[in-house]
Design a protein around this motif. Structure first.
Motif, PDB file in Angstrom:
ATOM      1  N   SER A  45       0.834  -1.205   0.000  1.00 34.28           N
ATOM      2  CA  SER A  45       0.000   0.000   0.000  1.00 34.28           C
ATOM      3  C   SER A  45       0.868   1.254   0.000  1.00 34.28           C
ATOM      4  O   SER A  45       0.570   2.232  -0.691  1.00 34.28           O
ATOM      5  CB  SER A  45      -0.918   0.016   1.217  1.00 34.28           C
ATOM      6  N   GLN A  87      -7.182   0.967  -0.062  1.00 32.25           N
ATOM      7  CA  GLN A  87      -7.572  -0.167   0.762  1.00 32.25           C
ATOM      8  C   GLN A  87      -8.640   0.249   1.776  1.00 32.25           C
ATOM      9  O   GLN A  87      -9.576  -0.483   2.051  1.00 32.25           O
ATOM     10  CB  GLN A  87      -6.327  -0.689   1.489  1.00 32.25           C
ATOM     11  N   ASP A 168      -6.164  -1.234  -4.624  1.00 32.26           N
ATOM     12  CA  ASP A 168      -5.590  -1.847  -3.428  1.00 32.26           C
ATOM     13  C   ASP A 168      -6.654  -2.727  -2.771  1.00 32.26           C
ATOM     14  O   ASP A 168      -7.547  -2.227  -2.100  1.00 32.26           O
ATOM     15  CB  ASP A 168      -5.105  -0.748  -2.474  1.00 32.26           C
TER      16      ASP A 168
HETATM   17 MG   LIG Z   1      -2.158  -2.576   2.242  1.00 29.14          MG
END
Ligand SMILES: [Mg+2]
Ligand SMILES: Nc1ncnc2c1ncn2[C@@H]1O[C@H](COP(=O)(O)OP(=O)(O)OP(=O)(O)O)[C@@H](O)[C@H]1O
Lengths: 249, 427
Positions: A45, A87, A168
């Motif tokens: 990330s 995310q 993500d």
């Molecule tokens: Mg991540």
């Protein structure tokens, strides 16, 4: 060969003492899906957040379509036609789907006021494509299920005609059917010539969707392989051992 | 949605699409009014008292609209009362000392009030903006910055005036004070009818716009009823204000002011005060900002999820500066009204206003957790607070008991709001 759509060269970033991303290079071509794999906390990330402008890298370079790029903010990244599904989804929970979809890029009337009806109409259109069951257009997104929220985040990324799409863990909260629709969407976007960075923990899914996969561990790049050159087991051992078996051989 | 089969089944209120929270607040306000009206044998709901209630609410209500944006973005502003005092000190000095002495304008010069107000608004914007910069760019919590501001600005006001009461203020300036500046019956009707027409037009074009995009609209009867209610509310309010007539002894002082030759048989209504017109203008502008501009959208998005706002390319630091600068300007406007009402700048002007303003916003449904709040709510909140206070004073409740009640009502209001949100499942 044409210049890659996006290229990150020797990028690093540290938080306090933690070297979250350490001298990583990665490239993405048009019409290609590159997967990022690795343990929790491997730095996936963080790596893509430097491309999307959420973090400023400590060192390294980013090149977009053969030109050196300066990305200091999410806005800069959007200006390079990079769209990101985070995310955490990055939705304002108190606003409805349309307001979230257009957040930061509201459609306005000729008087400069935000045009909610127009935005709602556009949202209806795109949601009909992505998730036909999606009906809760008026509710704040806090009232949506995890998967519905994810659909909103996906819609936001694909609506604005990105050249580079960062996803993500886009399917983490989705049901089987919705996941299949996202897979289909990825295939479609790929055909249109987009480059996609895809992060997921599902190795099998990654083998199906991606052209190449990169594995990270402890902030470092373990290796990047074309999916037809490796087996699922090779990938798993890269993730676990942090070594590329093909290089060792 | 297919309209016809569902239409009858939809409950009455749902068809009207009125926010139930708004309804609850109006209900609470009416309840307060009715109870006090009973306790005072009908003295509470007289045109005269309604007029007074309205003008007493204006200053706090103006600031409360700005406090909504502050609280929505998860900040707080404890300095509004003190900021108001600094602004009125600056404005008092500007009109009575600085303009006449430094720039040689004689007292009563027609430009004095307008230059004064401009100077006041700029002062408010600069101080507010400075506080916003400390909060947004230097990441000092708003609570601390404005707590410091509370101490600083009240006493900067004291310093500027050497602690003296400043006045009397300019004759035009005090027109913004309330009873000292009203429009009379005819102009009040003109404004009322224009406002009604504008509101109906807005409702109608909103409906047209929805139809254009093929969205469901309320049934025609519900739309017509809404329009009727809005028109009745506006025109009813004007009628009540116009029913409050100038006392004979006041007319006797100068009948020509009220369009009469002699005081004999002269009847004149006060009508709509300019200060209320200012509040209405502020309310409309702030509502438009909240609902129809990018700025407003970003304020609510930032309150809902600051990280998401940042990732969407919103400059949340600059946004903080803008919000606090807006509150500064609103404090200055409130200062114009408050000092014009007194006719003087005094040292203690606006004392404890920060608490009234925060309470008004919170009673009006602004959530301290951020992301939720309405301008109309804050204004109704201010009205409820003022009604409670005036009503208790009329009934003869001693000031300490008044405070106990107001404090309890504040907590109760927030508790009810929390319960309500749990019920409807909203956050
Ligand atoms: Mg991540
Ligand atoms: N804002 C931050 N401040 C401090 N440390 C951070 C921050 N963001 C990430 N890190 C650290 O950087 C490392 C990499 O985190 P990152 O979120 O990139 O992992 P990831 O590979 O995406 O993991 P996951 O699969 O759990 O999403 C972790 O050790 C994390 O604790």
């Amino acid at each position: 060969m044409t210049a890659p759509l996006a290229e990150m060269k020797n990028v690093s970033i540290a938080f306090g003492g933690v070297r979250a991303v350490d001298n990583v290079s990665i490239e993405l071509h048009a019409g290609e899906v590159v997967g990022l794999l690795g343990h929790n906390g491997a730095g996936k990330s963080t790596l893509i957040k430097m491309l999307s402008g959420a973090y400023k890298m400590d060192s390294g370079e980013i090149w977009i379509e053969g030109n050196k790029a300066t990305i200091n903010s999410p806005r800069d990244s959007r200006d390079y036609n990079i769209e990101t599904i985070y995310q955490t989804l990055a939705l304002a929970d108190n606003l409805d789907a349309a307001s979230n979809l257009f957040l930061g890029r509201e459609l306005t009337t000729s008087f400069g006021f935000v045009d909610d009806s127009q935005m709602e109409a556009e949202t209806r259109k795109i949601m009909a494509r992505l998730n036909p069951n999606f009906k809760k257009l008026k509710e704040p997104v806090s009232a949506l299920s995890g998967g519905q929220r994810q659909s909103v985040a996906i819609a936001r990324a694909v609506y604005f005609n990105a050249k580079i799409l960062i996803m993500d863990e886009p399917t983490a909260a989705l049901g089987v059917h919705e996941t299949a629709m996202v897979a289909e969407l990825i295939g479609e976007l790929k055909k249109q010539g987009l480059g996609i960075f895809l992060i997921s923990h599902d190795t099998r899914e990654m083998m199906e969707l991606c052209d190449r996969v990169s594995v990270m561990k402890n902030g470092q790049m373990v290796g990047t392989e074309r999916v037809e050159d490796v087996t699922e087991d090779d990938i798993l051992s890269m993730i676990i051992l942090g070594k590329n078996p093909k290089e060792a051989a | 949605m297919s309209d016809t089969p569902n239409a009858q089944k939809r409950p009455f209120l749902k068809s009207l699409e009125i926010d139930t929270r708004l309804l609850g607040m109006i209900g609470a306000f009416l309840l307060v009014c009715i109870v006090f009206n009973l306790l005072t044998d009908g003295r509470f709901l007289t045109p005269r008292n309604i007029f007074n209630l309205t003008i007493q609410t204006v200053s706090v209500a103006i600031m409360a609209t700005g406090m909504v944006f502050v609280i929505v973005t998860r900040h707080i502003d404890l300095s509004v009362g003190a900021l108001l005092a600094t602004c009125t000190a600056v404005m008092g000095m500007t009109q009575t000392a600085w303009l006449p002495e430094i720039f040689g304008m004689e007292l009563g010069h027609p430009l004095i009030p307008w230059i004064t107000i401009a100077v006041g608004l700029i002062t408010g914007a600069v101080i507010g903006g400075l506080q916003g910069w400390l909060i947004g760019y230097q990441a000092i919590p708003a609570f601390i910055v404005t707590l410091g501001g509370l101490l600083i600005w009240r006493n900067v006001g004291w310093h500027l005036t050497d602690g003296a009461t400043i006045g009397p203020l300019d004759q035009t300036f005090i027109l913004f004070g309330g009873i000292s500046g009203t429009m009379g019956a005819t102009w009040s009707w003109v404004i009322g009818i224009a406002a009604t027409a504008a509101s109906l037009l807005a409702l109608w074009s909103g409906r047209r716009n929805k139809q254009k995009h093929g969205f469901p609209v309320k049934p025609a009867w519900a739309e017509a009823l809404m329009m009727g209610l809005v028109a009745a509310a506006i025109l009813g309010f004007i009628a009540i204000l116009n029913a409050y007539t100038v006392p004979d002894r006041v007319i006797a002082r100068n009948p020509s002011l009220y369009g009469c030759e002699t005081a004999e048989g002269c009847v004149a209504a006060y009508g709509l005060p300019y200060s209320v017109l200012v509040l209405i203008a502020v309310a409309i502008i702030m509502t438009v900002i909240a609902l129809r501009t990018r700025l407003g959208r970003y304020i609510f998005a930032t309150g809902g999820n600051p990280d998401a706002a940042e990732l969407s390319g919103i400059n949340t630091r600059l946004l903080t500066v803008k919000i606090f600068a807006m509150v500064g300007v609103l404090s200055a406007i409130a200062g114009v009204v408050a000092s014009a009402r007194l006719g003087y700048h005094t040292n203690d002007i606006g004392t404890l206003d920060e608490l009234r303003v925060i309470a008004a916003a919170v009673i009006g449904g602004t959530a301290l957790s951020g992301g939720l709040g309405t301008i109309y709510g804050a204004i109704i909140g201010a009205l409820i607070m003022q009604s409670l206070q005036s009503g208790m004073a009329m009934v003869g409740v001693d000031a300490p008991y008044q405070n106990i009640v107001v404090g309890a009502v504040l907590v109760l209001a927030v508790w009810i709001d929390i319960q309500y949100r749990k019920r409807v499942g909203a956050k």
